[in-house]
Design an enzyme around this catalytic site. Structure first.
Site, mmCIF file in Angstrom:
data_model
loop_
_atom_site.group_PDB
_atom_site.id
_atom_site.type_symbol
_atom_site.label_atom_id
_atom_site.label_comp_id
_atom_site.label_asym_id
_atom_site.label_seq_id
_atom_site.Cartn_x
_atom_site.Cartn_y
_atom_site.Cartn_z
ATOM 1 C CG HIS A 241 -1.791 -1.150 1.438
ATOM 2 N ND1 HIS A 241 -2.924 -1.361 0.675
ATOM 3 C CD2 HIS A 241 -1.739 -2.176 2.315
ATOM 4 C CE1 HIS A 241 -3.532 -2.468 1.077
ATOM 5 N NE2 HIS A 241 -2.845 -2.992 2.072
HETATM 6 O O1 RIB Z 1 -5.019 0.209 4.716
HETATM 7 C C1 RIB Z 1 -3.625 0.110 4.523
HETATM 8 C C2 RIB Z 1 -2.908 1.085 5.387
HETATM 9 O O2 RIB Z 1 -3.105 0.770 6.754
HETATM 10 C C3 RIB Z 1 -1.371 1.044 5.190
HETATM 11 O O3 RIB Z 1 -0.851 2.330 5.374
HETATM 12 C C4 RIB Z 1 -0.896 0.155 6.303
HETATM 13 O O4 RIB Z 1 0.434 0.462 6.741
HETATM 14 C C5 RIB Z 1 -1.865 0.507 7.383
HETATM 15 O O5 RIB Z 1 -1.402 1.688 8.007
#
Ligand code: RIB
Ligand code: CA
Length: 314
Positions: A241
Site C-alpha cells: 500500500h
Molecule cells: O489500509 C492500509 C494502510 O493501513 C497502510 O498504510 C498500512 O500500513 C496501514 O497503516
C-alpha cells in the site's frame, strides 16, 4: 540539468509497508528527506516512533525523527491491528537498535519548523492516519503555502478494507482526513483501488532475497511476515500500500491517474471514514486529488528492486 531533489517529510505508522516505502524513499536521489514523523495507527505512536528509529538505523538515515500525536484528533483510537503487523507494529526480522534519540520537538512542531525554513516547497508523504498532518494544518496554517503536495496512502474510491466503505488510515481519524482533504493543498491519493493491485508475489520476494545486501535481507523477511495475514485472505501477494504514495512522486508513469474531487464522510453509522470520490464530475467541484487508479505491477516491482539494490553500493 540535474533535477533538484524534492524536500519531503515521511509521516507514517510503521508498519511493514511504511517501512518499505521509506527504504525506497531513502534510496532515491530524487528526495531530500527533511524528517521522519511517527503517527498512531498500525501500533501506538510510541511503538511507531521506536520502529521509525530502527528503520532509520537500518537505512542509514541520520536526520530528525519525531513522535506525533498519541491519539486521533477527536475520536477514540481503534485497536491496533496486531494480526497484520504484529505486537510491535513491525514484527519479523530483528532490526538494529536506534542510533539516535527522538527529536526534542513533537512531530507537528518539527514539521512546522522544517516547512517554514525550506527554500523549496515541501511534499508530505503520509502513509498512516492523517492525525499529525491535520494537527499541523490546524496549529500552523501559515505553512500551507510552502507545501507543494500531500501524497497519501489512504481511502479507496470503490471500496474499504476496515469497514466495507472505509480504509484503515482514514477510518482511524476521519476528522483529520476531512481537514486535509479540505485544506486546499493538492493530494496524491493512493487508495485501495491501486494499492490492492501493487502486490509483491513470491517470485518478486525471491528476487529481493537474491540481492543479498543488509537492507534487502530485512525487506524480504518483512514481506514474508506481512504476507502471512494476506495469504490467509487469499491474496496472491502482499499489497505494498504505502510504497505507492512514494513511487507516484518519482515514477508517476507506472500508474493510471485520475483527477477527482474527494471528500471524507465523518458522520455516518455505516460509512464513517469513506473517501467519496466524484468519479464522473457530478458535483462540478474542482478536483482536490490526483487519484491513483491502477498500476503496472511489473514496472512497480522492478523500480522497487532497483532502489533496494542501491543499498549494495553503500
Ligand atoms: O489500509 C492500509 C494502510 O493501513 C497502510 O498504510 C498500512 O500500513 C496501514 O497503516
Ligand atoms: Ca501505513
Amino acid at each position: 540539468m540535474l533535477k533538484k531533489p524534492i524536500p519531503v517529510i515521511l509521516d507514517g505508522d510503521p508498519g511493514h509497508d511504511d517501512a518499505i516505502g521509506w527504504v525506497v524513499a531513502n534510496a532515491s536521489e530524487d528526495f531530500n528527506i527533511l524528517a521522519i514523523t511517527a503517527v498512531n495507527g498500525n501500533c501506538s505512536t510510541a511503538k511507531a516512533a521506536y520502529n521509525s528509529l530502527r528503520i532509520a538505523a537500518l537505512i542509514g538515515y541520520d536526520g530528525p525523527v519525531a513522535k506525533g500525536q498519541d491519539n486521533p484528533l477527536y475520536v477514540e483510537s481503534l485497536k491496533a491491528p496486531t494480526n497484520v503487523h504484529g505486537e510491535s507494529g513491525l514484527d519479523g526480522p530483528a532490526l538494529p537498535e536506534p542510533k539516535h534519540p527522538l527529536d526534542n520537538l513533537s512531530a507537528v512542531e518539527l514539521m512546522s519548523k522544517l516547512i517554514s525554513e525550506s527554500n523549496e516547497k515541501v511534499v508530505i508523504i503520509a502513509t498512516g492516519p492523517l492525525t499529525n498532518v491535520a494537527a499541523l494544518l490546524l496549529t500552523h496554517p501559515e505553512v500551507k503555502e510552502n507545501i507543494a503536495h500531500i501524497s497519501i496512502m489512504g481511502g479507496g474510491i470503490q471500496f474499504g478494507n476496515w469497514t466495507p466503505a472505509a480504509e484503515f488510515n482514514i477510518l482511524i481519524d476521519p476528522e483529520a482526513a476531512d481537514i486535509v482533504f479540505k485544506s486546499g493543498i493538492h493530494i496524491f491519493m493512493a487508495g485501495l483501488d491501486v494499492t490492492e493491485k501493487a502486490l509483491v508475489c513470491q517470485p518478486d520476494v525471491q528476487r529481493i532475497k537474491e540481492i543479498g545486501n543488509p537492507v534487502s535481507e530485512i525487506v524480504w523477511k518483512w514481506l514474508d511476515f506481512f504476507y502471512q495475514f494476506h495469504h490467509k485472505l487469499g491474496y496472491p501477494g502482499a499489497p505494498l500500500h504505502d510504497l505507492c504514495a512514494v513511487m507516484v512522486l518519482i515514477h508517476p508513469e507506472v500508474f493510471t491517474l485520475k483527477d477527482m474531487y474527494v471528500e471524507v464522510e465523518t458522520a455516518s453509522d455505516y460509512s464513517k471514514g469513506t473517501t467519496v470520490g466524484d468519479y464522473y464530475g457530478i458535483t462540478g467541484k474542482k478536483p482536490n486529488c490526483t487519484c491513483l487508479m491502477d498500476v503496472n505491477r511489473e514496472q512497480f516491482i522492478d523500480y522497487m528492486i532497483k532502489y533496494i539494490e542501491k543499498y549494495s553500493e553503500v
